[in-house]
Scaffold this active site. Sequence first.
Site, short mmCIF file in Angstrom:
data_model
loop_
_atom_site.label_atom_id
_atom_site.label_comp_id
_atom_site.label_asym_id
_atom_site.label_seq_id
_atom_site.Cartn_x
_atom_site.Cartn_y
_atom_site.Cartn_z
N ASP A 127 -5.90 -13.24 -7.74
CA ASP A 127 -6.22 -11.77 -8.11
C ASP A 127 -5.39 -11.85 -9.37
O ASP A 127 -4.13 -11.58 -9.24
CB ASP A 127 -6.26 -10.79 -7.22
CG ASP A 127 -6.03 -9.41 -7.64
OD1 ASP A 127 -6.10 -9.28 -9.05
OD2 ASP A 127 -5.86 -8.49 -6.97
N TYR A 137 -1.50 -6.20 -3.35
CA TYR A 137 -2.37 -5.01 -3.63
C TYR A 137 -3.70 -5.62 -4.45
O TYR A 137 -3.43 -6.30 -5.39
CB TYR A 137 -1.89 -4.07 -4.41
CG TYR A 137 -2.76 -2.65 -4.88
CD1 TYR A 137 -3.23 -1.97 -3.99
CD2 TYR A 137 -3.17 -2.80 -6.34
CE1 TYR A 137 -4.18 -0.74 -4.13
CE2 TYR A 137 -4.06 -1.47 -6.37
CZ TYR A 137 -4.41 -0.67 -5.48
OH TYR A 137 -5.47 0.24 -5.78
N LYS A 189 -7.04 -5.00 -16.32
CA LYS A 189 -5.91 -4.51 -17.21
C LYS A 189 -6.04 -5.00 -18.76
O LYS A 189 -6.63 -4.80 -19.41
CB LYS A 189 -4.64 -4.86 -16.39
CG LYS A 189 -4.37 -4.17 -15.27
CD LYS A 189 -3.28 -3.78 -14.40
CE LYS A 189 -3.24 -2.85 -13.26
NZ LYS A 189 -3.04 -3.36 -11.78
#
Length: 431
Positions: free
Chosen positions: A238, A144, A266
């Site tokens: 990522d 994702y 994050k």
Amino acid sequence: MKFKKSEKLYNKGLKHLVGAVNSPVRAFSSVGGNPLFIKKAKGSKITDVDGNEYVDLVLSYGPMVLGHRHKAVEKAAKKALKKGYSFGASTEAEIRLAKIVCDAFPEMDKVRFVNSGTEAVLSAVRLARAFTGKDKIIKFSGCYHGHQDSLLVAAGSGLATLSLPGSKGVPEGAVKNTLIAEYNNLESVKKHFEKHDDIAGVIIEPICGNMGVVIPQNDFLIKLKKYLETKGALLIADEVMTGFRSKFGGAQELLGVTADITCLGKVIGGGFPVGAYGARNEIMQEVAPLGGMYQAGTLSGNPIAMAGGISTLTELKRQNPYEQFNETAHILEVILLETAKKYSVDLVVNRFGSMMNPFFTKDVVTNFEEAQSSDTKKFAVFFWEMIKNGVFLPPSQFEAWFLSSAITDKDIKKVAEAVDKAMLAVSQMKD
Ligand SMILES: *Cc1c(COP(=O)(O)O)cnc(C)c1O
């Protein structure tokens, strides 16, 4: 355990919020029941509006690596708040966070801060295209990368491999430059290069956390990077989830590779909205105002978010909890596997650093298809028993659990007791 107030808020929330949530992962679609509403959190614990307290293994899906409301972070954010919330102009804090981040990533000379992981990735992809002058991007099924159109494919199912959009509203044109490969399968990458000569790069989660935790096997990343170098294509790591989770810096370094472009999010905001993408000078030169690739943001580099990031990373460096993360994850792995064995439940546990999760399946999980073999009905029963016994988990078989440095031996004991009850409940399920 009662969930009356959560239920009430859920029903109230349905009126003006979509499904009463602002992100679909928070809905309890795959486990049944209603989502819990949270009142507060501190350290390793989170408390819902009914006053139930849980050991929190969601940790806001990763950012809260020091636990909730760490003193240093709270102090820094409050201090920043008093000076103003947003200026539309540069501040020293941005330079400080940029230095901490670039120092932790060997190949990153420059970084650009944005407001979310999604934004970081979409900008990184644009940058890869700008730098190489090529259009196509390869992604792996099950990974994702945020919700931008071009990467919202292969979020699941067989359709994924056909490059069909994984969401309504994504036009085929938006994904026609997205190619899908299989995680841990270099041949599936090579096949695309044999067919196309306009591939800008490959985007990957160096440790995948978004199909559950899936780890690269047999130097997959090293071989991938070597291959890409022969093709003049970029590797985009990522690390929105993995950044600063398994070491101070990126998982890519632990795995022996250096990506050309790295995406972060994050943890680097410590719970405040931040994303970032960075690379060596030669590549970052393309980004406006230095170069012709446009990317902007009204709130980018927000002073409160920068303060949250600086204090979180500074404290992380001081604590250096990574050894401890490995040990705690190992303890939890043993608890899960032994309890599953005790009740004859098929279970596989994948873990890396402070990310881990069990799959209710028999065989190893090294890619999306294997992850999909998990019994989600068993997970749903397991999930609710864990909740009822005071452990807050992501409401999906395919999400990673996270550890924070605030977790205590007592918490682990509580998790172990909950796992025992939950695994018993799973073993008593009727087909
Ligand atoms: C969470 C995540 C994103 C998206 O970040 P948001 O802040 O939710 O937009 C992108 N990539 C990975 C690997 C993620 O885990």
